[in-house]
Scaffold this active site. Structure first.
Site, short mmCIF file in Angstrom:
data_model
loop_
_atom_site.label_atom_id
_atom_site.label_comp_id
_atom_site.label_asym_id
_atom_site.label_seq_id
_atom_site.Cartn_x
_atom_site.Cartn_y
_atom_site.Cartn_z
N GLU A 154 0.83 -1.20 0.00
CA GLU A 154 0.00 0.00 0.00
C GLU A 154 0.87 1.26 0.00
OE1 GLU A 154 -0.19 -2.61 1.99
OE2 GLU A 154 -2.22 -3.00 2.71
N GLU A 201 -3.13 -6.63 17.33
CA GLU A 201 -1.98 -7.18 16.60
C GLU A 201 -0.95 -7.72 17.58
OE1 GLU A 201 -0.70 -5.73 12.43
OE2 GLU A 201 0.84 -4.90 13.72
O1 F6P Z 1 0.15 -5.25 8.88
C1 F6P Z 1 1.33 -5.68 9.44
C2 F6P Z 1 2.31 -4.61 9.55
O2 F6P Z 1 3.51 -5.24 9.44
C3 F6P Z 1 2.21 -3.81 10.85
O3 F6P Z 1 2.73 -4.48 11.91
C4 F6P Z 1 2.94 -2.57 10.46
O4 F6P Z 1 2.72 -1.54 11.37
C5 F6P Z 1 2.37 -2.32 9.10
O5 F6P Z 1 2.24 -3.61 8.53
C6 F6P Z 1 3.17 -1.43 8.20
O6 F6P Z 1 4.45 -1.95 7.97
P1 F6P Z 1 5.63 -1.06 7.42
O7 F6P Z 1 5.87 0.03 8.41
O8 F6P Z 1 6.79 -1.99 7.28
O9 F6P Z 1 5.20 -0.50 6.10
#
Ligand code: F6P
Length: 536
Positions: A207, A347
């Site tokens: 995303e 989580e």
């Molecule tokens: O959805 C899982 C997760 O790994 C969360 O623990 C984390 O905060 C989020 O995705 C975003 O991850 P990143 O900061 O690596 O983009």
């Protein structure tokens, strides 16, 4: 978890179920003083929980016998308590100034914390003073903060909580890969005055990378490729991955893998907020958290705010099998608190196995949900008042609000206080009958309507009253919940710092995305295949 202490708690909870909370106050004149305390600008009251004095004592004993003291020590001194990922858990080091702890953690950690802070302070200061500007020389007016989960929820909550009414620099947050969110965030902005910050611990999150590339295209369209570079920055624990996205190395702000995503708001993850609100506000936030850390480390468990909240949760979830908890901030500025706590608690503690792989003996995290009060009163409170299900509540309010008139603030506070009372006392059949009679209903209509008006009451709630919403009290509140979550994880015997369950969906989403363009769709169930075919 100590099985004897757990059995004692369950036995007592079974006894407590026959008593009404309101009667517990009559039977125990010290109940309020025993079950409430003032700490770091927060008044925490767990006396409207459904435990008796013995139930409360048994819940505290469970924590005392859980090994929490040793686990806390291990966390603070940098031992690898996140065993499945082989990592220390040191978000507290981002706000701790204790020299002995720093010595135990080692000089590298202290150096990392200091250099990251210095870099953020200098960069934020230079943007705020106009020393660093956009490519055309215009000062930055808006930051697009792109991140999701822990890279979004904390900074968003802090910004909403503390932003002045007319900020010099505004922050717009973009998390979802639904392009509408980015489109709405960019609407009306001048690229020449906009800074885009990609925030991702791993720098692999679908995303965030998709949103960042789209925002970068928007900048390039408005300013040209070279100029756009001056409008990009990144925050990551994997700085080596950011170069591939055209982000200059001196615009990359790091943190280490010992900061968990959902505990990362104290790190460079809050860079956009630090730029918008100023480094002094960030330091005050850390200061409030540090005060709560000290309280958590030193107060006896029965007078320790994170333990009181955790004990109430364990009592409700494990001893009474109550599967949810409502979090209702009567604070518009904290309207995203439930969303923040959903990630922090669900989580962290929504697990089924121990760190050594055994199935856990008890249920773990409840469903956390909520919305701001009083709005929630006009939406789902009906169910909470009259359903046979017991949903424990957390009611959070701010006592003094300079933005509100005295009249409006009193109205808001009267609601939060009255709701706690209403959930506890309920409305009896006798009162309902009297109300019907007063309305002139005949016996038949009274018999029909009165039972419908009954509220069983005896629904447990905790109240947290914040003296005033400041960087210090907000920092203390968020640290309170972090330590509550950690303490619950230790009692339930799980690792609060990994999140393997999230990975399955990510893996399957990549497969589905591939299938959209593949000649033949992969092996799925008929329902999933039909959905893929429709999108194709
Ligand atoms: O959805 C899982 C997760 O790994 C969360 O623990 C984390 O905060 C989020 O995705 C975003 O991850 P990143 O900061 O690596 O983009």
């Amino acid at each position: 978890m100590s099985t004897t202490a757990l059995e004692a708690l369950k036995t007592q909870a079974f006894v407590d179920a026959n008593a009404r909370i309101v009667d517990q106050f009559r039977n125990d004149p010290d109940r309020l003083s025993r079950m409430s305390l003032d700490v770091c600008g927060l008044y925490v009251d767990v006396s409207k929980q459904s435990w008796s004095k013995s139930g409360f004592d048994r819940a505290i004993e469970l924590f005392e016998q859980s090994g929490l003291v040793e686990a806390r020590e291990k966390m603070w001194t940098g031992k690898e308590i996140n065993v499945s990922e082989g990592r220390a858990v040191l978000h507290v080091a981002l706000r701790d100034s204790d020299a002995e702890n720093a010595r135990l953690r080692g000089p590298e950690i202290t150096h990392d914390v200091r250099s990251a802070r210095d870099a953020m302070r200098d960069y934020a200061g230079a943007i705020r003073s106009g020393t660093i500007t956009g490519a055309t020389g215009k000062p930055f007016k808006t930051i697009i903060h792109i991140g999701i989960g822990g890279s979004d929820l904390g900074p968003r909550l802090v910004f909403q909580g503390l932003a002045p009414l007319n900020p010099q620099i505004d922050v717009r947050f973009v998390a979802n890969v639904d392009g509408s969110e980015l489109a709405l965030a960019l609407a009306g902005l001048d690229p020449a005055e906009t800074l885009v910050i990609a925030v991702s611990k791993t720098f692999t999150t679908q995303e965030t990378l998709a949103n960042f590339l789209a925002a970068r295209d928007w900048l390039i369209k408005g300013l040209g490729e070279d100029a756009a570079k001056k409008h990009l920055a990144a925050v990551s624990a994997a700085p080596d991955k950011t170069g591939a996205y055209g982000i200059a190395p001196d615009r990359v702000f790091g943190f280490k893998d010992w900061v968990g995503g959902r505990y990362s708001l104290w790190s460079a993850v809050s860079l956009s907020v630090i730029i918008a609100l100023g480094f002094d506000v960030y330091e005050r936030l850390l200061d409030g958290a540090r005060q709560m850390d000290q309280h958590f480390l030193t107060a006896p468990f029965a007078r320790n705010a994170p333990i009181l909240l955790a004990a109430a949760q364990v009592y409700n979830r494990i001893a009474h099998d109550r599967p949810s908890r409502a979090v209702i901030p009567y604070v518009h500025r904290l309207r995203r608190l439930a969303a923040f706590l959903q990630q922090l608690e669900m989580e962290s503690n929504g697990k089924r196995t121990s760190p050594t792989g055994e199935l856990l003996a008890t249920k773990t995290c409840p469903v956390v949900f909520g919305d701001e009060g009083t709005n929630a009163q006009h939406a789902f409170f009906q169910m909470l008042h009259q359903s046979e299900d017991v949903v424990p509540l957390e009611l959070i309010a701010v006592q003094k609000n300079a933005e509100a008139s005295d009249d409006m603030q009193k109205k808001l506070l009267s609601n939060v206080i009255a709701q706690g009372e209403a959930f506890m006392v309920g409305k009896s059949l006798e009162t309902s009958i009297a109300e019907c009679k007063a309305l002139g209903f005949d016996d038949a209509r009274t018999a029909q309507i009165a039972p419908q008006k009954v509220c069983p009451g005896n629904k447990p709630s905790t109240t947290v009253l914040i003296s005033e919403l400041t960087p210090e009290t907000l920092g203390a509140l968020l640290a309170l919940y972090e330590h509550k979550t950690f303490a619950e994880g230790i009692v339930m015997g799980l690792n609060s710092f990994d999140q393997w369950g999230v990975e399955l969906g990510k893996t399957l989403a990549s497969g589905v995305l591939r299938d959209f363009t593949a000649a033949t769709v992969g092996d799925h169930d008929p329902s999933t295949t039909a959905l893929i075919d429709r999108v194709k």
